[in-house]
Design a protein around this motif. Sequence first.
Motif, mmCIF file in Angstrom:
data_model
loop_
_atom_site.group_PDB
_atom_site.id
_atom_site.type_symbol
_atom_site.label_atom_id
_atom_site.label_comp_id
_atom_site.label_asym_id
_atom_site.label_seq_id
_atom_site.Cartn_x
_atom_site.Cartn_y
_atom_site.Cartn_z
ATOM 1 N N VAL A 135 24.254 -4.275 -25.491
ATOM 2 C CA VAL A 135 25.470 -4.078 -24.378
ATOM 3 C C VAL A 135 26.235 -4.541 -23.783
ATOM 4 O O VAL A 135 25.214 -5.940 -23.309
ATOM 5 C CB VAL A 135 24.532 -3.013 -23.114
ATOM 6 C CG1 VAL A 135 23.850 -1.858 -23.707
ATOM 7 C CG2 VAL A 135 23.304 -3.654 -22.787
ATOM 8 N N ASP A 136 27.069 -4.483 -22.965
ATOM 9 C CA ASP A 136 27.422 -5.862 -22.166
ATOM 10 C C ASP A 136 26.965 -6.140 -20.948
ATOM 11 O O ASP A 136 26.593 -6.881 -20.096
ATOM 12 C CB ASP A 136 28.926 -6.121 -22.089
ATOM 13 C CG ASP A 136 29.737 -5.532 -23.550
ATOM 14 O OD1 ASP A 136 28.920 -6.697 -24.670
ATOM 15 O OD2 ASP A 136 30.310 -4.545 -24.473
ATOM 16 N N ILE A 137 27.113 -4.703 -19.596
ATOM 17 C CA ILE A 137 26.668 -4.550 -18.523
ATOM 18 C C ILE A 137 25.017 -3.607 -19.067
ATOM 19 O O ILE A 137 25.194 -2.593 -19.583
ATOM 20 C CB ILE A 137 27.677 -4.101 -18.018
ATOM 21 C CG1 ILE A 137 29.028 -4.614 -17.914
ATOM 22 C CG2 ILE A 137 27.296 -4.262 -16.064
ATOM 23 C CD1 ILE A 137 30.455 -4.112 -17.363
ATOM 24 N N LEU A 191 20.807 -13.980 -18.998
ATOM 25 C CA LEU A 191 21.244 -13.064 -17.714
ATOM 26 C C LEU A 191 21.435 -13.538 -16.725
ATOM 27 O O LEU A 191 19.847 -13.874 -15.749
ATOM 28 C CB LEU A 191 20.611 -12.227 -18.529
ATOM 29 C CG LEU A 191 20.511 -11.359 -20.137
ATOM 30 C CD1 LEU A 191 19.516 -10.472 -20.172
ATOM 31 C CD2 LEU A 191 21.732 -11.239 -20.220
ATOM 32 N N GLY A 192 22.053 -12.383 -15.841
ATOM 33 C CA GLY A 192 22.027 -12.649 -14.380
ATOM 34 C C GLY A 192 21.804 -11.311 -13.852
ATOM 35 O O GLY A 192 21.984 -10.719 -14.551
ATOM 36 N N LEU A 193 20.698 -10.878 -12.719
ATOM 37 C CA LEU A 193 20.711 -9.811 -12.047
ATOM 38 C C LEU A 193 21.292 -9.507 -10.798
ATOM 39 O O LEU A 193 20.385 -10.562 -9.850
ATOM 40 C CB LEU A 193 19.144 -9.674 -12.419
ATOM 41 C CG LEU A 193 18.640 -8.071 -11.902
ATOM 42 C CD1 LEU A 193 20.014 -6.996 -12.518
ATOM 43 C CD2 LEU A 193 17.749 -7.972 -12.245
ATOM 44 N N THR A 194 21.948 -8.925 -10.110
ATOM 45 C CA THR A 194 22.852 -9.289 -8.884
ATOM 46 C C THR A 194 22.324 -8.185 -8.547
ATOM 47 O O THR A 194 22.609 -6.476 -9.448
ATOM 48 C CB THR A 194 24.139 -9.175 -8.921
ATOM 49 O OG1 THR A 194 24.264 -10.422 -9.075
ATOM 50 C CG2 THR A 194 24.659 -9.115 -8.054
ATOM 51 N N PRO A 195 22.047 -7.560 -6.599
ATOM 52 C CA PRO A 195 21.806 -6.264 -6.403
ATOM 53 C C PRO A 195 22.343 -5.849 -6.018
ATOM 54 O O PRO A 195 23.651 -6.122 -6.190
ATOM 55 C CB PRO A 195 20.937 -6.964 -4.976
ATOM 56 C CG PRO A 195 19.744 -8.279 -5.081
ATOM 57 C CD PRO A 195 21.261 -8.952 -6.254
ATOM 58 N N ARG A 199 25.508 -10.660 -18.706
ATOM 59 C CA ARG A 199 25.382 -12.032 -19.473
ATOM 60 C C ARG A 199 26.045 -13.246 -17.962
ATOM 61 O O ARG A 199 26.419 -13.155 -17.267
ATOM 62 C CB ARG A 199 26.236 -12.510 -20.185
ATOM 63 C CG ARG A 199 25.459 -12.228 -21.615
ATOM 64 C CD ARG A 199 25.252 -12.088 -22.878
ATOM 65 N NE ARG A 199 27.561 -11.400 -23.216
ATOM 66 C CZ ARG A 199 26.413 -10.505 -23.903
ATOM 67 N NH1 ARG A 199 25.701 -9.687 -23.614
ATOM 68 N NH2 ARG A 199 27.862 -9.679 -23.646
ATOM 69 N N HIS A 200 25.631 -14.738 -18.271
ATOM 70 C CA HIS A 200 26.888 -16.069 -17.885
ATOM 71 C C HIS A 200 28.428 -15.479 -17.000
ATOM 72 O O HIS A 200 28.726 -15.727 -18.516
ATOM 73 C CB HIS A 200 25.876 -17.011 -18.475
ATOM 74 C CG HIS A 200 27.237 -18.214 -17.035
ATOM 75 N ND1 HIS A 200 27.836 -18.692 -17.112
ATOM 76 C CD2 HIS A 200 25.913 -19.096 -15.989
ATOM 77 C CE1 HIS A 200 28.291 -19.553 -16.061
ATOM 78 N NE2 HIS A 200 27.051 -19.769 -15.714
ATOM 79 N N PRO A 201 28.954 -14.982 -16.549
ATOM 80 C CA PRO A 201 30.143 -15.432 -16.202
ATOM 81 C C PRO A 201 31.399 -16.243 -17.228
ATOM 82 O O PRO A 201 32.252 -15.064 -17.127
ATOM 83 C CB PRO A 201 30.316 -15.481 -14.727
ATOM 84 C CG PRO A 201 29.329 -15.236 -13.868
ATOM 85 C CD PRO A 201 28.286 -15.758 -15.658
ATOM 86 N N SER A 202 30.986 -16.914 -17.207
ATOM 87 C CA SER A 202 31.465 -17.789 -18.476
ATOM 88 C C SER A 202 31.875 -17.318 -19.798
ATOM 89 O O SER A 202 32.506 -17.759 -20.781
ATOM 90 C CB SER A 202 31.065 -19.465 -18.216
ATOM 91 O OG SER A 202 29.835 -19.329 -19.186
ATOM 92 N N LEU A 203 30.253 -16.782 -20.518
ATOM 93 C CA LEU A 203 30.726 -15.392 -21.395
ATOM 94 C C LEU A 203 31.111 -14.895 -20.998
ATOM 95 O O LEU A 203 31.413 -13.815 -22.359
ATOM 96 C CB LEU A 203 28.875 -15.523 -21.943
ATOM 97 C CG LEU A 203 28.700 -17.224 -22.164
ATOM 98 C CD1 LEU A 203 27.382 -16.771 -22.163
ATOM 99 C CD2 LEU A 203 28.864 -17.656 -22.668
ATOM 100 N N LYS A 242 18.495 -5.185 -25.176
ATOM 101 C CA LYS A 242 19.825 -5.100 -25.105
ATOM 102 C C LYS A 242 19.907 -5.459 -24.963
ATOM 103 O O LYS A 242 20.824 -6.494 -25.553
ATOM 104 C CB LYS A 242 19.826 -3.534 -25.502
ATOM 105 C CG LYS A 242 18.775 -1.855 -26.461
ATOM 106 C CD LYS A 242 19.912 -0.576 -25.712
ATOM 107 C CE LYS A 242 19.140 0.055 -26.133
ATOM 108 N NZ LYS A 242 18.858 0.133 -27.550
ATOM 109 N N LEU A 243 20.713 -6.174 -23.644
ATOM 110 C CA LEU A 243 21.299 -7.174 -23.195
ATOM 111 C C LEU A 243 21.203 -7.862 -23.756
ATOM 112 O O LEU A 243 22.543 -9.060 -23.604
ATOM 113 C CB LEU A 243 21.296 -7.016 -21.446
ATOM 114 C CG LEU A 243 22.455 -7.754 -20.758
ATOM 115 C CD1 LEU A 243 23.963 -7.657 -21.139
ATOM 116 C CD2 LEU A 243 22.282 -7.818 -19.122
ATOM 117 N N PHE A 244 20.554 -8.732 -23.787
ATOM 118 C CA PHE A 244 20.073 -10.101 -23.762
ATOM 119 C C PHE A 244 20.272 -10.099 -25.553
ATOM 120 O O PHE A 244 20.640 -11.129 -25.830
ATOM 121 C CB PHE A 244 18.248 -9.914 -24.319
ATOM 122 C CG PHE A 244 17.896 -11.752 -24.318
ATOM 123 C CD1 PHE A 244 17.851 -12.760 -23.223
ATOM 124 C CD2 PHE A 244 16.737 -11.853 -26.025
ATOM 125 C CE1 PHE A 244 17.827 -14.064 -24.310
ATOM 126 C CE2 PHE A 244 16.325 -12.565 -26.090
ATOM 127 C CZ PHE A 244 17.138 -13.550 -25.586
#
Length: 298
Positions: free
Chosen positions: A144-146, A159-163, A273-277, A138-140
């Motif tokens: 959804v946004d987060i 997409l980024g995935l942070t612990p 998504r990438h921070p710039s987006l 869904k994020l892709f």
Amino acid sequence: MRELNLDQLRTLVAVIELGSFSAAARALHLAQPTVSLHVSELEARLGTPLVVRGGRRVTPTGAGDVLAGRARRLLRDAAEAVDLVKRHREGRLARVRLGSSSGAMVHLLPQILETLDAELPSIDVQVTVGRSTELMGKLFVGDVDIALVAMPQAGYPGLGLTPWRHTPMMALVPARWEAPRLVTPAWLASRPLIVNEPSTHVYQQVMAWFAAAGLRPTGRIEMQYNEVARRLVAAGYGATILPFEDPSETLEGRIQVLRLRPALTRQLGVAHRHPSLLDEPTRRVLALIGKFRALRGG
């Protein structure tokens, strides 16, 4: 020539970024023939091939690469336009769509939403609850946004995935059972088990925990909802292993919450998504979610 269709453009972008028609079909929740038809109709309309088929990975042609770049902007602009109209209609300044994994967030999510409402009242946070793999899809595709998900996850382009949080996994055992202070795979495998559905991260982690000890137990029941599983434990139906977030999970003393040996931990992550987006409201929600990184009492 008829105008371009946004659904077909979304399909083209997914095929190019994921590298196959089948992967795009899964991400977009479409039948594979529909995905193929979308791309073929775009090619017929524009009079040129947009992707190279036949290899192990579908790749864009020069024309396809150019169109996909513009399509990403068009899709983003269209989503923002719809969002602006909805926000105007509802009198809201902003909206952020938050996806949350169902099992791990049953206790934490209400705390997050309460804090968001108190500290960011002008942001309308809309929640989608589901399985982690579904939320990544869904994020892709921009639904959804987060996403708050279990780790690890398959990577998606852009997409980024942070612990985010380490949640201890604990054995939940009926209060009337005689149980050791530390629960081992051998002890638990000999008892009636309540297990998650096989498609979940919790199930895979628990089965790997047993497998490391050379065991392959069979569950007495497979349960999709962790809250129902806890109540079955309280009723004496069996024992289970679940992420442990809140002391109230003992259900007024009817459940023993015991540590595992060897210990087991569930890693949660924040995907976006990438921070710039990201727009400013999404950045602010992300920052607030980051405050919940520490475990209770940690």
